[in-house]
Design a protein around this motif. Sequence first.
Motif, PDB file in Angstrom:
ATOM      1  N   SER A  15       0.614   0.601   1.491  1.00  0.00           N
ATOM      2  CA  SER A  15      -0.205   1.619   0.032  1.00  0.00           C
ATOM      3  C   SER A  15      -0.644   3.213  -0.419  1.00  0.00           C
ATOM      4  O   SER A  15      -0.882   3.809  -1.122  1.00  0.00           O
ATOM      5  CB  SER A  15      -1.118   0.608  -0.789  1.00  0.00           C
ATOM      6  OG  SER A  15      -1.817   0.500   0.007  1.00  0.00           O
ATOM      7  N   PHE A  16      -0.682   3.128   1.135  1.00  0.00           N
ATOM      8  CA  PHE A  16      -0.890   4.900   1.564  1.00  0.00           C
ATOM      9  C   PHE A  16       0.567   5.873   2.031  1.00  0.00           C
ATOM     10  O   PHE A  16      -0.499   6.761   2.182  1.00  0.00           O
ATOM     11  CB  PHE A  16      -1.461   4.673   3.146  1.00  0.00           C
ATOM     12  CG  PHE A  16      -2.866   3.932   2.958  1.00  0.00           C
ATOM     13  CD1 PHE A  16      -3.453   3.539   2.022  1.00  0.00           C
ATOM     14  CD2 PHE A  16      -3.481   3.977   4.503  1.00  0.00           C
ATOM     15  CE1 PHE A  16      -4.369   2.428   2.164  1.00  0.00           C
ATOM     16  CE2 PHE A  16      -4.251   2.865   4.265  1.00  0.00           C
ATOM     17  CZ  PHE A  16      -5.207   2.323   3.490  1.00  0.00           C
ATOM     18  N   ILE A  17       1.595   4.856   1.339  1.00  0.00           N
ATOM     19  CA  ILE A  17       2.805   6.189   2.102  1.00  0.00           C
ATOM     20  C   ILE A  17       3.453   5.971   0.733  1.00  0.00           C
ATOM     21  O   ILE A  17       3.650   5.294   0.220  1.00  0.00           O
ATOM     22  CB  ILE A  17       3.612   5.019   2.946  1.00  0.00           C
ATOM     23  CG1 ILE A  17       2.927   4.867   3.610  1.00  0.00           C
ATOM     24  CG2 ILE A  17       4.557   5.695   3.014  1.00  0.00           C
ATOM     25  CD1 ILE A  17       4.174   4.143   4.314  1.00  0.00           C
ATOM     26  N   ARG A  18       3.136   7.431   0.551  1.00  0.00           N
ATOM     27  CA  ARG A  18       4.266   7.696  -0.645  1.00  0.00           C
ATOM     28  C   ARG A  18       6.174   7.681  -0.886  1.00  0.00           C
ATOM     29  O   ARG A  18       6.287   7.419  -1.710  1.00  0.00           O
ATOM     30  CB  ARG A  18       4.069   9.055  -1.319  1.00  0.00           C
ATOM     31  CG  ARG A  18       2.805   9.677  -2.027  1.00  0.00           C
ATOM     32  CD  ARG A  18       2.063  10.922  -1.920  1.00  0.00           C
ATOM     33  NE  ARG A  18       3.434  11.471  -2.451  1.00  0.00           N
ATOM     34  CZ  ARG A  18       2.742  12.952  -2.721  1.00  0.00           C
ATOM     35  NH1 ARG A  18       1.893  13.185  -2.540  1.00  0.00           N
ATOM     36  NH2 ARG A  18       3.843  13.623  -3.671  1.00  0.00           N
ATOM     37  N   GLY A  19       6.319   8.161   0.384  1.00  0.00           N
ATOM     38  CA  GLY A  19       7.766   7.251   0.596  1.00  0.00           C
ATOM     39  C   GLY A  19       7.836   8.201   1.726  1.00  0.00           C
ATOM     40  O   GLY A  19       7.239   8.805   2.672  1.00  0.00           O
ATOM     41  N   LEU A  20       9.231   7.992   2.283  1.00  0.00           N
ATOM     42  CA  LEU A  20       9.942   8.361   3.544  1.00  0.00           C
ATOM     43  C   LEU A  20      11.011   9.681   3.011  1.00  0.00           C
ATOM     44  O   LEU A  20      11.412  10.024   1.961  1.00  0.00           O
ATOM     45  CB  LEU A  20      10.665   7.974   4.086  1.00  0.00           C
ATOM     46  CG  LEU A  20       9.730   6.256   4.211  1.00  0.00           C
ATOM     47  CD1 LEU A  20      11.072   5.072   5.051  1.00  0.00           C
ATOM     48  CD2 LEU A  20       8.967   6.246   5.863  1.00  0.00           C
ATOM     49  N   ALA A  21      11.129  10.347   4.506  1.00  0.00           N
ATOM     50  CA  ALA A  21      11.879  11.737   3.876  1.00  0.00           C
ATOM     51  C   ALA A  21      12.361  12.260   5.082  1.00  0.00           C
ATOM     52  O   ALA A  21      12.200  11.805   6.195  1.00  0.00           O
ATOM     53  CB  ALA A  21      10.994  12.695   3.011  1.00  0.00           C
TER      54      ALA A  21
END
Lengths: 694, 122, 176
Positions: free
Chosen positions: C135-141
Motif C-alpha cells: 500500500s506504500f507503493i504507487r507503482g513501478l517504472a
Amino acid sequence: MTIDMAQFQLTFLEEAAEHLVDLESGLLELEQHGQTDMSAIFRAAHSIKGGAATFGFESIAEFTHVVEFVLEKARDGELKPTEELTSQLLQSVDIISEMVKAVREGTDVTPEGREDCLAALQGYIENPDRGTAVGLEPTSTSSPESRLLQITFKPKPSMPATGSDAANIIRELANLGEIEVSCHTDEVPLLSDIDPEKMYLSWDIQLSTDATTEEIEDVFVFVEDDAEISIETRAAVQSEQQSKSKESETSTTGKSEEKPKQQINKKENAEANKESIFIRVAIDKVDQLINLIGELVTTNAMVEQCSKKLDADENQTLKSAVVEMSSHTRNLQEAIMGIRMMPIDFAFSRFPRTVRDTASKLGKQVNLETTGNQTELDKTVIEKIVDPLTHLVRNAVDHGIELPERRQECGKPAEGTIKISAYHRGGNVVIEIQDDGAGLNREKILKKAIEKELITTETAADLSDEDVWNFIFDSGFSTADKVTDVSGRGVGMDVVRKNIQALGGAVHIQSEIEKGTCFTVSLPLTLAIVDGMALRLGRETYIIPILNIIESIRLQPEQCRTMQDGVEIVDIRGEYFPLLRLSEVFGTTEENTTSQDINAGITVVVESDQTRLALQVDELLGEHQVVIKNVEDNYRKIQGISGATILGDGRVAFIIDLSGLVKLARENGRFAKASKFGALKMAQTTQRQEEVAA
Amino acid sequence: MSKTILTVDDSISIRQMVAFTLKQAGFNVVEASDGEQGLQVARNNSVDLIITDLNMPNMDGLQMIQNLRGDAAYKFTPILMLTTESDDTKKMAGKQAGATGWLVKPFNPEQLLKVINKVMAA
Amino acid sequence: MNQQVQETSSNEEMLADTVINGNQFLTFTLQEETYGVDILKVQEIRGWSEPTPIPNAPEFIRGVMNLRGEIVPILDMRRRFQMDETSFTKYTVIVVVNVRERTIGMTVDAVSDVMDITVEDMKDAPDFGTSIDASFIRGLAASEEKMVILLDIDAMLQSCELVDLDKIVEKTEATV
C-alpha cells in the motif's frame, strides 16, 4: 471607490467587547454606590450602537439603541436608576455581549430573552424612536427631468463662522448641470467698515439640470439656516415647484465674483504628536516576531558557544562584539515579549459581576477588593486563566463566605470580603484569591477522602493540612453539603487545577477554620518561554521547568528502598517520595551511566499535580530560559514531553511534562498504580513496621 | 500637496474606517480619540478639515468645535460632525458651536467622501 | 472505511499529479533498490546529523532534528522497511518532505537522480512479497534499464504513527 467594510468589523467587535466591560462595571458601580459616571456608560452604549450600525450589524444596533435611549434618560435624570432598572440593564449588557460573540463566531443565534429584555426596556421609555438609528437617510425617488432653475443664494454675514464656503456650494451646483452665476456686491460696505470675517455677497444662479429638487436642496443642506435660499423652476417641464425661501430676490447688479479670503495662519509645528497612539496589530504578526526572536536567541547562543572556543587575544574584537550582540538580543527579546503583555485587569474586571451575581443568588453579602490590576502578563495566559479564576472566585463566594446570619454568629461582619491581588514574583505572576469565610474543614474533607478510598482512616492523621486541602482538586470531590445552583454547574476544581497546570502554572491552598481560605495561583509571564533546568540523561539533554523543582540532592544508597511491587521510595529528611529513574521511564537505559548506582547521579525532587516525587538523572547542567517549540506540528504528542527547545549547539532538547511523566510511569508499572498517596502510605507503613521490629 | 484631515472619534473602528477611506482618497489623515486630543492635534498640525464625533470622553465634540473656532487658524476651517442622532436639535447645537455640516451615522465611505467634497475644494 | 477513502483520494491525487504537474521523481537508493518520491513533495535534502532520540518512540523513528527552528522527526527508511542496518556514512542523506502540512525527514542511503516518468512508464505494483507494504507503493517504472519503485509517502507516513490517530480521522473527514 469601494471599500471592504469587513476589515474594520473585527476592530469593531473587539472595541465593542471593551465598551461592554465599561458598561458593565459602570452599572455595577451604580448598583453598589447608587451613582456612577452616567455619561461614560451612555457613551459606551452609544459607541456600540454607532459602530454596529456603521459596520452592518443591524440587530446589535437596534437593540443597543433602546439601551442607549434608556441610559440617556437615566443620564438626564428623567429615569430613576432603580435596582430593577440596573438589573435590567445588566441583563441587556449580557444580551449585547452574546450578540457580539455570535457575530464574532459566525453563529447566527439570537440570544435567549432578547425580546423580553427589549420589551422590558421599552417599558421604561414611552416612545423609543427606534427608527433613527438604523438605515440611511431616505433618498429621493422623484423622477428627474432636465429643466432650468433660478436659484437665489444670499448668505447671512455670519456664514463663514461655521466654516462654510460659498464657493464650494456654487462649485457643487456647477457639478449638477450647466450654470450661469451672477454675484451681487451691493451690500459690501465701505472698505473702512469691512469686517473681513463676514460675508457680504449674494448670488443669482441659473442652473440647467436634470437633478432632482432634493439633490439641489441637498447642496444647501448645511447652510439652510445661514442663508436665504430660493429655488424656482423657470423653464418648467415639471410643474413641481419647491421653495425654501422666506423671501425671494432676483435683482442683478454686479458681475464680479468675489469671496472673502480665508486668512489662516497655521502653526507649522514640526513636532510630532506627543499623544500615545495605539496601533492594532494582528496577533499572528506578533507571534511571528516572537518566533523570530526565538530563532535569534538560539542562533545567538550558538555564536556565543563558538566564540568561547576561540583564542581570546586573537579574537578580541569578535568576542566583545558577540558579548554586545548577546546583550542586544536579550533586550530585543524582552521588548518583543512585552508586546503581548496586557494588564490582568482584563480578567479582573469580570469579577465584580461574578461576585454580585453569585452573592445575590445565594443571599450573601460580599465585598470585592482587587489590587495589582495593572500587573502585566501574556495575553494568551490572561485569556486562558479567566475561566479558572472565575471559578475560584465563584467558589469563594459559594463555599467560602458564609450567610450573613452565620457570620454574625461568629462575630464577623455580615458582609464578607474577597480580596483578589496580582503581583510579580521572579519570572512569575502570582494571583491570590482570599476570602474571610469559613475556611476549609479538615474533618469533612478527610471523611470524604476516606469514603472515596483515596486514603485510609489510619493514614489520615499523618497528612499535612496542605495535603488535605489538595483533595478538593480531585475530580468529583465536592464538600458542599448540598450541590447549589452555583457550584453545581460548569467546571470542577479538578479542571481548574488542570487548566492552571496546562499553562505551566501551579495553585496552592492555605486555609484556616473560621478565618478563611486563600488560593494562590502562580503563572508564567508568557507561554513562549520557560525557565528551565537543563539536565543530562545519557547523551541527551532534557529540560524541567524550574517551577516544578523543589530541590536537588545527591542521595546515599541507604536512603533508597524498593517496595514489594518494585516501586522505589527515597527518604529525604524523613519524608518519603516515590523515585523515578528518568532513563527507565524514557527507555534510554543502554547509554546510561547511573542505572543502578543511586549516588552516581543526582536526584531532583519535583512537584506536579500536588504530588512530590524524586527524579533520578545523570547530571544537572544549569538553568536556562528556553523558547518552547511545538513538537506536534510535525509529529504526534509524546507522552511525558510538553515540547522541545533548541540548545546552543543547535540540537533539540525535550521539555519534560511531569504530570504526563507520572502517567507514563504508572502505565509502565514504575510508579504506584493505585492513588497518588499509595506509595506514601506504603512507605509510612514500612517505616512503622521497622520501628516496631526495632 | 494633499490636504490633511483630522478625524476625532473615541471609537477606534470608526476612526479606522474614516482614516482608511480618506487615505484611499489621497488625503493625509491625523487622528485623535477625544476632544482634548483633537484640539492638541489640530494645534500641532496644519489641518484642512476636521471630522469629529460628538459624544466623547474628556471633551465632547461640541466643546472642541467651540474651542477651535476661537483659534485664528481654525476660524473658517470646515468641521464636520458625526452624529447618530438625525434629530435637528443636535444639528442645531452643532451649527451653533460652529460646525460646518454633519454626517449621520451609519454612513458608508462613499457618503463620507461626498460630504467632504461638499465642504472642501479638492 | 477511512482507509478506503484515503486510498481513493491518494490515487486520484496521483493521477492528477502526473497529468497536471508533470512527472518528476526524486530517486534514491536503499539497499541496492531505487525508489522514487514525487519531487513536489520534497522540500530539501540535507546531510546526516545525529538527531535527538524521542522517548519511547518506534525504532524506525530516529528522533527529531532542528530544521531552521522547526522540530522535524527523522524516519530511518531502512528500519521502516525492515532492511539490514547500515552505519550512516557521508553519503547518507536526509530527504525532507512535506506531507499533509507536516515536515518530515527520511534517511536514505544516497540520492541518485531526478527522473522524468510518464504515465506510460508506470505499471501497477505487483504484490512483492517483500518487506515493503504494497500500500506504500504507487507503482513501478522502468527507466534506463533500472526499476524504480515509486513510493506513496502519504500512505507510508500515515502508517508510521507519526500523527495521532484521531487527527488522521479528523483530516480525512475534512477532505471528504
